[in-house]
Motif scaffolding. Structure first.
Motif, PDB file in Angstrom:
ATOM      1  N   LEU A  98      36.811  16.119  45.899  1.00 20.11           N
ATOM      2  CA  LEU A  98      35.626  16.338  45.056  1.00 20.11           C
ATOM      3  C   LEU A  98      34.744  17.345  45.765  1.00 20.11           C
ATOM      4  O   LEU A  98      34.403  17.148  46.938  1.00 20.11           O
ATOM      5  N   ASP A  99      34.409  18.422  45.059  1.00 17.37           N
ATOM      6  CA  ASP A  99      33.474  19.429  45.568  1.00 17.37           C
ATOM      7  C   ASP A  99      32.279  19.351  44.623  1.00 17.37           C
ATOM      8  O   ASP A  99      32.298  19.942  43.535  1.00 17.37           O
ATOM      9  N   LEU A 100      31.261  18.565  45.020  1.00 19.89           N
ATOM     10  CA  LEU A 100      30.219  18.156  44.071  1.00 19.89           C
ATOM     11  C   LEU A 100      29.251  19.297  43.739  1.00 19.89           C
ATOM     12  O   LEU A 100      29.368  20.404  44.247  1.00 19.89           O
ATOM     13  N   GLY A 101      28.288  18.984  42.910  1.00 25.40           N
ATOM     14  CA  GLY A 101      27.273  19.968  42.559  1.00 25.40           C
ATOM     15  C   GLY A 101      27.738  20.865  41.432  1.00 25.40           C
ATOM     16  O   GLY A 101      28.614  20.500  40.655  1.00 25.40           O
ATOM     17  N   MET A 102      27.144  22.041  41.358  1.00 27.78           N
ATOM     18  CA  MET A 102      27.515  22.947  40.251  1.00 27.78           C
ATOM     19  C   MET A 102      28.130  24.218  40.805  1.00 27.78           C
ATOM     20  O   MET A 102      28.000  24.525  41.994  1.00 27.78           O
ATOM     21  N   SER A 103      28.781  24.948  39.921  1.00 24.68           N
ATOM     22  CA  SER A 103      29.461  26.165  40.367  1.00 24.68           C
ATOM     23  C   SER A 103      28.553  27.381  40.158  1.00 24.68           C
ATOM     24  O   SER A 103      27.578  27.328  39.390  1.00 24.68           O
ATOM     25  N   SER A 104      28.915  28.484  40.823  1.00 24.32           N
ATOM     26  CA  SER A 104      28.167  29.728  40.628  1.00 24.32           C
ATOM     27  C   SER A 104      28.256  30.155  39.165  1.00 24.32           C
ATOM     28  O   SER A 104      27.312  30.711  38.610  1.00 24.32           O
ATOM     29  N   ILE A 236      35.467  14.729  50.341  1.00 21.07           N
ATOM     30  CA  ILE A 236      34.311  14.934  49.458  1.00 21.07           C
ATOM     31  C   ILE A 236      33.320  15.898  50.110  1.00 21.07           C
ATOM     32  O   ILE A 236      32.914  15.708  51.258  1.00 21.07           O
ATOM     33  N   ILE A 237      32.962  16.939  49.350  1.00 23.09           N
ATOM     34  CA  ILE A 237      31.921  17.864  49.828  1.00 23.09           C
ATOM     35  C   ILE A 237      30.653  17.581  49.023  1.00 23.09           C
ATOM     36  O   ILE A 237      30.651  17.705  47.794  1.00 23.09           O
ATOM     37  N   SER A 238      29.580  17.182  49.727  1.00 22.09           N
ATOM     38  CA  SER A 238      28.288  16.915  49.073  1.00 22.09           C
ATOM     39  C   SER A 238      27.317  18.037  49.400  1.00 22.09           C
ATOM     40  O   SER A 238      27.459  18.702  50.429  1.00 22.09           O
ATOM     41  N   TYR A 239      26.301  18.160  48.554  1.00 24.61           N
ATOM     42  CA  TYR A 239      25.333  19.249  48.765  1.00 24.61           C
ATOM     43  C   TYR A 239      23.892  18.767  48.914  1.00 24.61           C
ATOM     44  O   TYR A 239      22.994  19.554  49.098  1.00 24.61           O
ATOM     45  N   GLY A 282      30.466  14.205  59.514  1.00 21.60           N
ATOM     46  CA  GLY A 282      30.771  15.185  58.475  1.00 21.60           C
ATOM     47  C   GLY A 282      30.909  16.583  59.065  1.00 21.60           C
ATOM     48  O   GLY A 282      30.325  16.877  60.107  1.00 21.60           O
ATOM     49  N   ILE A 283      31.714  17.426  58.401  1.00 26.22           N
ATOM     50  CA  ILE A 283      31.870  18.813  58.860  1.00 26.22           C
ATOM     51  C   ILE A 283      30.942  19.711  58.039  1.00 26.22           C
ATOM     52  O   ILE A 283      30.877  19.598  56.812  1.00 26.22           O
ATOM     53  N   LYS A 284      30.250  20.600  58.759  1.00 30.36           N
ATOM     54  CA  LYS A 284      29.354  21.551  58.073  1.00 30.36           C
ATOM     55  C   LYS A 284      29.911  22.961  58.206  1.00 30.36           C
ATOM     56  O   LYS A 284      30.660  23.225  59.160  1.00 30.36           O
ATOM     57  N   PRO A 285      29.565  23.865  57.308  1.00 29.09           N
ATOM     58  CA  PRO A 285      30.069  25.241  57.415  1.00 29.09           C
ATOM     59  C   PRO A 285      29.532  25.933  58.667  1.00 29.09           C
ATOM     60  O   PRO A 285      28.449  25.595  59.143  1.00 29.09           O
ATOM     61  N   PRO A 294      26.022  31.985  51.059  1.00 27.50           N
ATOM     62  CA  PRO A 294      24.801  31.201  51.305  1.00 27.50           C
ATOM     63  C   PRO A 294      24.791  29.862  50.584  1.00 27.50           C
ATOM     64  O   PRO A 294      24.148  28.918  51.019  1.00 27.50           O
ATOM     65  N   ARG A 295      25.536  29.731  49.473  1.00 25.18           N
ATOM     66  CA  ARG A 295      25.535  28.449  48.745  1.00 25.18           C
ATOM     67  C   ARG A 295      26.183  27.328  49.550  1.00 25.18           C
ATOM     68  O   ARG A 295      26.043  26.156  49.210  1.00 25.18           O
ATOM     69  N   SER A 296      26.915  27.701  50.611  1.00 28.66           N
ATOM     70  CA  SER A 296      27.577  26.659  51.406  1.00 28.66           C
ATOM     71  C   SER A 296      26.590  25.992  52.366  1.00 28.66           C
ATOM     72  O   SER A 296      26.914  24.981  52.992  1.00 28.66           O
ATOM     73  N   ARG A 297      25.371  26.545  52.458  1.00 27.06           N
ATOM     74  CA  ARG A 297      24.421  26.125  53.497  1.00 27.06           C
ATOM     75  C   ARG A 297      24.260  24.607  53.622  1.00 27.06           C
ATOM     76  O   ARG A 297      24.277  24.048  54.703  1.00 27.06           O
ATOM     77  N   SER A 298      24.118  23.930  52.486  1.00 25.85           N
ATOM     78  CA  SER A 298      23.791  22.496  52.565  1.00 25.85           C
ATOM     79  C   SER A 298      25.035  21.607  52.487  1.00 25.85           C
ATOM     80  O   SER A 298      24.912  20.387  52.383  1.00 25.85           O
ATOM     81  N   ALA A 299      26.237  22.217  52.536  1.00 27.26           N
ATOM     82  CA  ALA A 299      27.462  21.422  52.332  1.00 27.26           C
ATOM     83  C   ALA A 299      27.771  20.523  53.521  1.00 27.26           C
ATOM     84  O   ALA A 299      27.530  20.879  54.673  1.00 27.26           O
ATOM     85  N   ILE A 300      28.301  19.348  53.215  1.00 28.29           N
ATOM     86  CA  ILE A 300      28.839  18.474  54.262  1.00 28.29           C
ATOM     87  C   ILE A 300      30.110  17.824  53.724  1.00 28.29           C
ATOM     88  O   ILE A 300      30.125  17.308  52.609  1.00 28.29           O
TER      89      ILE A 300
END
Ligand SMILES: C[S@@+](CC[C@H](N)C(=O)[O-])C[C@H]1O[C@@H](n2cnc3c(N)ncnc32)[C@H](O)[C@@H]1O
Length: 307
Positions: A98-104, A236-239, A282-285, A294-300
């Motif tokens: 799961l790669d949560l949130g919304m897409s570009s 799971i990637i959360s934002y 969790g792993i961060k970018p 830049p949208r990856s900034r808050s990913a975990i």
């Protein structure tokens, strides 16, 4: 705008334990992660089931993944993953992403008012068949309910002030567009408090409420252990912290489901761990990924394995 997949190398490394296995991408979006997963599993006889609730994402990724014979793209809500798998005659799988949130694509091109920088109808539904739009909430909820949503889902300290301003403005005329709402929110946040766009948190809150994002994630997490083969993994990637907190609370429950009082010398409830963390934290970018995307900034990213 094409969506750049976040933490792609890490997703492939932790998700695919058996290239001949069956995988699910529950949030296929524009198919960035799925394309890379398919590259690995299709040639080995594996399978990939892709899910998205947004029909535009389904159409786009279907086209992108057309040449990958082992891929099936389905329009569905990932909370119904068990039904999707049953329809495909699949009982258990080797991995779920799961790669949560919304897409570009949703933010930039959907015309559905996800961005506070664009003047679009205030809709925010990921699936246009959902009954409630953001403008329904903004124009009909009580001040108390609006304030609660903005505070709880946006973690916005100025929620009460924002809700008051919305009520004041909607008495003059209904709030119809994303830019109208962004201006109302901006009017109550002082210049000096603006590290990000002042409407960021309010837009996040409304999007979460409209799409019932936390309810869906919870329903999905309830089902995960029953859907994974032994050794199978969920990635799971959360934002934002609300999603990540929910994921962490399930990890804790999976690792230690015992419900006995803490003062008992041994367990009598008999509940045994069902999943275990593959990586402790969790792993961060990396900085370089954040710079490129830049949208990856808050990913975990978190990885858990079925015992
Ligand atoms: C961050 S994007 C995924 C991007 C994708 N990993 C890629 O590489 O292109 C998130 C996607 O999840 C979808 N989505 C969000 N909630 C969903 C749900 N409950 N069920 C199915 N899809 C959902 C959104 O429509 C969006 O397309």
């Amino acid at each position: 705008m094409i969506h750049e997949p976040v933490l792609l190398k890490e997703v492939l490394e932790f998700l695919i334990t058996n290239p001949e296995g069956i995988y699910v991408d529950g949030t296929v979006g524009s198919g960035g992660h799925s394309e890379a997963i398919a590259e690995i599993v299709c040639q080995k006889g594996g399978r990939l089931i892709c899910i998205d609730r947004d029909p535009d994402a389904v159409a786009f990724s279907k086209n992108r993944l057309l040449s990958k014979q082992c891929v099936k793209v389905v329009k569905a809500n990932y909370k119904d993953i068990d039904i999707v798998l049953a329809n495909e005659g699949i009982d258990k799988v080797d991995g779920i992403l799961l790669d949560l949130g919304m897409s570009s694509m949703q933010l930039e091109d959907s015309g559905r008012g996800f961005s506070f920088l664009k003047d679009e109808p205030l809709d925010m539904r990921m699936d246009p068949q959902q009954p409630v739009k953001a403008k329904d909430l903004v124009n009909n909820l009580s001040e108390y309910e609006l304030s609660r949503i903005i505070k709880e889902y946006g973690e916005e300290r100025k929620a009460r002030l924002i809700a008051k301003a919305i009520i004041r403005e909607r008495r003059k005329k209904p709030i119809e567009s994303s830019l109208e709402l962004a201006k109302i929110v901006s009017s109550v946040i002082a210049e000096k408090e603006r590290r990000k766009h002042p409407a960021t948190k309010t837009f996040q809150a409304l999007r979460i409420a409209v799409n019932k994002e936390l309810e869906n994630l919870k329903e999905f997490l309830e089902k995960v252990p029953d859907l994974l083969k032994k050794g199978g993994r969920v990635v799971i990637i959360s934002y934002h912290s609300l999603e990540d907190r929910l994921v962490k609370s399930y990890i804790k429950k999976w690792e230690n489901p015992c419900t006995c009082p803490p003062n008992l010398p041994y367990c009598i409830c008999g509940k045994k761990p069902v999943m275990k963390r593959v990586i402790k934290k969790g792993i961060k970018p990396t900085e370089s990924e954040i710079q490129k995307n830049p949208r990856s900034r808050s990913a975990i990213l978190r990885v858990v394995e079925r015992l």
